[in-house]
Structures are given as C-alpha cells and as structure tokens.
Design a protein around this motif. Structure first.
Motif, PDB file in Angstrom:
ATOM      1  N   PHE A 255       0.845  -1.194   0.000  1.00 14.01           N
ATOM      2  CA  PHE A 255       0.000   0.000   0.000  1.00 14.01           C
ATOM      3  C   PHE A 255       0.881   1.245   0.000  1.00 14.01           C
ATOM      4  CE2 PHE A 255       0.475  -0.867   4.590  1.00 14.01           C
ATOM      5  CZ  PHE A 255       0.846   0.385   5.080  1.00 14.01           C
ATOM      6  N   THR A 256       0.290   2.340  -0.381  1.00 16.08           N
ATOM      7  CA  THR A 256       0.976   3.631  -0.412  1.00 16.08           C
ATOM      8  C   THR A 256       0.142   4.653   0.345  1.00 16.08           C
ATOM      9  OG1 THR A 256       1.946   3.137  -2.589  1.00 16.08           O
ATOM     10  CG2 THR A 256       1.922   5.445  -1.894  1.00 16.08           C
ATOM     11  N   ILE A 257       0.770   5.434   1.194  1.00 20.67           N
ATOM     12  CA  ILE A 257       0.049   6.515   1.873  1.00 20.67           C
ATOM     13  C   ILE A 257      -0.143   7.659   0.886  1.00 20.67           C
ATOM     14  CG2 ILE A 257       0.079   8.182   3.755  1.00 20.67           C
ATOM     15  CD1 ILE A 257      -0.194   5.372   4.763  1.00 20.67           C
ATOM     16  N   PRO A 258      -1.375   7.992   0.550  1.00 23.04           N
ATOM     17  CA  PRO A 258      -1.612   9.067  -0.424  1.00 23.04           C
ATOM     18  C   PRO A 258      -1.338  10.437   0.203  1.00 23.04           C
ATOM     19  CG  PRO A 258      -3.682   8.254   0.446  1.00 23.04           C
ATOM     20  CD  PRO A 258      -2.623   7.385   1.040  1.00 23.04           C
ATOM     21  N   PRO A 259      -1.205  11.468  -0.629  1.00 21.99           N
ATOM     22  CA  PRO A 259      -1.037  12.824  -0.083  1.00 21.99           C
ATOM     23  C   PRO A 259      -2.191  13.168   0.846  1.00 21.99           C
ATOM     24  CG  PRO A 259      -0.601  12.800  -2.447  1.00 21.99           C
ATOM     25  CD  PRO A 259      -1.171  11.453  -2.105  1.00 21.99           C
ATOM     26  N   THR A 260      -1.869  13.643   2.018  1.00 19.11           N
ATOM     27  CA  THR A 260      -2.898  13.914   3.017  1.00 19.11           C
ATOM     28  C   THR A 260      -2.393  14.939   4.017  1.00 19.11           C
ATOM     29  OG1 THR A 260      -4.491  12.839   4.498  1.00 19.11           O
ATOM     30  CG2 THR A 260      -2.209  12.094   4.650  1.00 19.11           C
ATOM     31  N   VAL A 261      -3.245  15.311   4.960  1.00 16.15           N
ATOM     32  CA  VAL A 261      -2.835  16.246   6.014  1.00 16.15           C
ATOM     33  C   VAL A 261      -1.789  15.576   6.898  1.00 16.15           C
ATOM     34  CG1 VAL A 261      -3.604  17.650   7.954  1.00 16.15           C
ATOM     35  CG2 VAL A 261      -5.138  17.284   6.005  1.00 16.15           C
ATOM     36  N   VAL A 262      -0.708  16.296   7.166  1.00 14.16           N
ATOM     37  CA  VAL A 262       0.332  15.832   8.076  1.00 14.16           C
ATOM     38  C   VAL A 262       0.545  16.925   9.122  1.00 14.16           C
ATOM     39  CG1 VAL A 262       2.738  15.116   8.339  1.00 14.16           C
ATOM     40  CG2 VAL A 262       1.461  14.478   6.278  1.00 14.16           C
ATOM     41  N   VAL A 263       0.457  16.549  10.381  1.00 13.70           N
ATOM     42  CA  VAL A 263       0.656  17.511  11.469  1.00 13.70           C
ATOM     43  C   VAL A 263       1.973  17.184  12.167  1.00 13.70           C
ATOM     44  CG1 VAL A 263      -0.247  18.406  13.652  1.00 13.70           C
ATOM     45  CG2 VAL A 263      -1.813  17.887  11.772  1.00 13.70           C
ATOM     46  N   LEU A 264       2.825  18.193  12.320  1.00 11.23           N
ATOM     47  CA  LEU A 264       4.123  18.040  12.973  1.00 11.23           C
ATOM     48  C   LEU A 264       3.971  18.304  14.461  1.00 11.23           C
ATOM     49  CD1 LEU A 264       6.273  19.991  10.357  1.00 11.23           C
ATOM     50  CD2 LEU A 264       5.699  17.553  10.382  1.00 11.23           C
ATOM     51  N   THR A 265       4.509  17.418  15.286  1.00  7.72           N
ATOM     52  CA  THR A 265       4.398  17.553  16.736  1.00  7.72           C
ATOM     53  C   THR A 265       5.642  18.227  17.308  1.00  7.72           C
ATOM     54  OG1 THR A 265       5.462  15.473  17.389  1.00  7.72           O
ATOM     55  CG2 THR A 265       3.168  15.346  16.645  1.00  7.72           C
ATOM     56  N   PRO A 266       5.566  18.780  18.515  1.00  7.43           N
ATOM     57  CA  PRO A 266       6.729  19.454  19.100  1.00  7.43           C
ATOM     58  C   PRO A 266       7.929  18.527  19.305  1.00  7.43           C
ATOM     59  CG  PRO A 266       4.724  20.043  20.276  1.00  7.43           C
ATOM     60  CD  PRO A 266       4.363  18.941  19.341  1.00  7.43           C
ATOM     61  N   SER A 267       7.682  17.226  19.455  1.00  9.75           N
ATOM     62  CA  SER A 267       8.774  16.282  19.710  1.00  9.75           C
ATOM     63  C   SER A 267       9.424  15.773  18.424  1.00  9.75           C
ATOM     64  CB  SER A 267       8.253  15.088  20.522  1.00  9.75           C
ATOM     65  OG  SER A 267       7.261  14.378  19.783  1.00  9.75           O
ATOM     66  N   GLY A 268       8.935  16.235  17.275  1.00  6.28           N
ATOM     67  CA  GLY A 268       9.488  15.781  16.007  1.00  6.28           C
ATOM     68  C   GLY A 268       8.715  14.658  15.365  1.00  6.28           C
ATOM     69  N   GLY A 269       7.601  14.262  15.958  1.00  7.08           N
ATOM     70  CA  GLY A 269       6.769  13.221  15.385  1.00  7.08           C
ATOM     71  C   GLY A 269       5.834  13.776  14.328  1.00  7.08           C
TER      72      GLY A 269
END
Length: 290
Positions: free
Chosen positions: A121-135
């Motif tokens: 499977f492939t993760i399609p383009p989508t919303v990505v949220v960056l966390t303060p810890s780098g996650g």
C-alpha cells in the motif's frame, strides 16, 4: 491569567472554529493535551456511565462538536485551554490518525514504510501535522461503516492509531512542549482515504480458530456475541456490533448469526438498515460475502 495564555486560548479557539468549518468535531485541550474540562461526575460516589447524556460539558471526546456556538461555549467554560482536539471516527471524514512517535527506539517512519512495502500500500497525499517532539500525525479517512479502534504500538513499535473514541491534537494548538503545526503543503488537503490494505491491519486481529461442533459453537459462542451487542450503550452500538459480526464470520457462524445480531442491534436502538450495513461491512472485511 497571563496575556500569553489568553492569546493562546484565542488562537486555539480560532483554529478550532476553522477545523469545524471543514467538518471536524473539536474539543478544547489544556497544555497537557488532555481535555480541558473535567468530568461533572468526578465527585459522584458511584457515577453511572455518561457520555454527555446529562447535558453538561466535561465528557472528553463525547463533547466534540462542529457547531460554532457549542464550541464557543466549551472554550468559554475552559478559559485555560491552549489547544483543541479533533475527534476521530465521526462523519463526514471518519478520521483515522496514524501517530508516528519519536519516543521509542524504533524509527516509526521507517516501520511504516516497511509495512507499506510488505502489504503493498501507499500513503496518499494527506494532512500531516508536525508535533513538538518531532513526530508526525497522518490524517486518513475511513469508510463510514467500519470502526477502527485505538491502539498503541500494535501496528509497529512507535506507531499509535487514533480511531473511534480517540482524538488528535489539532494544528495550531500549544502544549507544554511546544506547538503543533500542519506540515508545509498539507494544510489545504482533505484527509485521504485509508488504503484498504492498511485498513485491514488497523482492525482487531482475528482470534485463533478453534474447530468445534457447529451446534456447540453457534449456541454457546453465538449467544455470547449476541449478549455482547445487547450490552452496548449509545456510542458503542456500531462498534460492538461490528466487532461481534467480525468474530462470528471468523469463527464460521456469521451467516447463522446475522438475524440474531440484527435483533440485538435493534434492541440497542440501531435501525435494521444500520445493523445490516454494519454486519455486511464486517463480512467484507473478513473475506466473506454478506
């Protein structure tokens, strides 16, 4: 309250209202990332289960709303809120959050890539949220008739899943450790559909099949599954029905248990159409024909 806290609350409310415009149900969060409003039943000597039926706020993700007036009321009741949570599993997006953590010794991003290669499977383009810890939090959209449970590390070390009954910290929130922000180029996107191969991995693993006489399995195990559905209260009905139907099909008694499960679901308040749609979805997800 310090001016900076007031500003953080104002910004959190603005971001929450913006998210609600996109159909995302939200609740106010404190700097600890926990729901900002405490349970109104915390001092009850023997509190009964309540998911907001009492009409008071303080029921965590069950308070989540897309109604601007309701959201303002929740933030007004929690002037210390500096962030907001986005409830998962609710229409119209039926949000699934893939939380790629950095706290474990495992490279969670590499683990997800390995899973994608292994299961095609492939993760399609989508919303990505960056966390303060780098996650990173990846937002995906699930089918309306499939209940994805929350899990921690089950998919792979360092990968947590936020599903029905869970929530994601929304971009623009501020916590003790810093701010959450949408990754560049993703804020305008809608949550992409979860790839079917990944969706199958997110569902509870099938129980080992233990051959037994058909009548014994249907009678004893079937009664247990029906009772499991009958014990559901509002907010659990579809989840319990879907889980029970999956177990029934995996154990070879799905077809025989359709009508008893439908009757049990009707007793909990679901309509026949809702019940049969959920059971049909369970049949498809376990490789059976509804």
């Amino acid at each position: 309250m310090a001016t900076t806290d007031r500003q953080a609350t104002t910004l959190a409310l603005a971001h929450a209202l913006s998210a609600a415009e996109r159909g995302l149900a939200v609740i106010p969060l404190s700097r600890t990332k926990l729901p900002a409003l405490r349970s109104p039943h915390r001092d009850d000597p023997a509190p009964a289960p309540c998911h907001g039926e009492c009409g008071r706020p303080g029921h965590g993700v069950y308070d989540a709303s897309t109604d601007p007036a309701r959201i303002r009321e929740l933030f007004a009741a929690a002037p210390w809120a500096t962030g907001y949570g986005i409830a998962c599993g609710l229409p119209p997006h039926h949000l699934i959050g893939v939380d790629l953590d950095t706290k474990s010794e495992t490279d969670s991003s590499a683990a997800l890539r390995e899973l994608a290669l292994r299961h095609l499977f492939t993760i399609p383009p989508t919303v990505v949220v960056l966390t303060p810890s780098g996650g990173r939090h990846l937002w995906l959209s699930g089918p309306p008739d499939v209940v994805v449970p929350n899990s921690a590390g089950r998919l792979a070390p360092g990968i947590d899943i936020r599903g029905a009954g869970g929530y994601l910290v929304g971009p623009g929130s501020r916590t003790r450790h810093g701010a959450y922000a949408a990754a560049p180029g993703t804020a305008h996107l809608a949550p992409a559909a979860c790839p079917p191969a990944l969706l199958r991995l997110l569902l509870p693993p099938p129980r080992p099949h233990r051959p037994a006489p058909a009548h014994a399995t249907t009678d004893a195990h079937g009664r247990g599954l029906v009772q499991f559905v009958l014990a559901a209260h509002e907010g659990q009905r579809n989840t319990r029905l879907f889980w029970a139907a999956c177990r029934a099909y995996e154990d070879g008694i799905g077809a025989a248990l359709v009508d008893p499960l439908v009757e049990a679901a009707l007793d909990t308040g679901l309509t026949e159409r809702e019940a049969r749609a959920t059971i049909a979805s369970a049949a498809r997800m376990t490789g059976h024909r509804p």
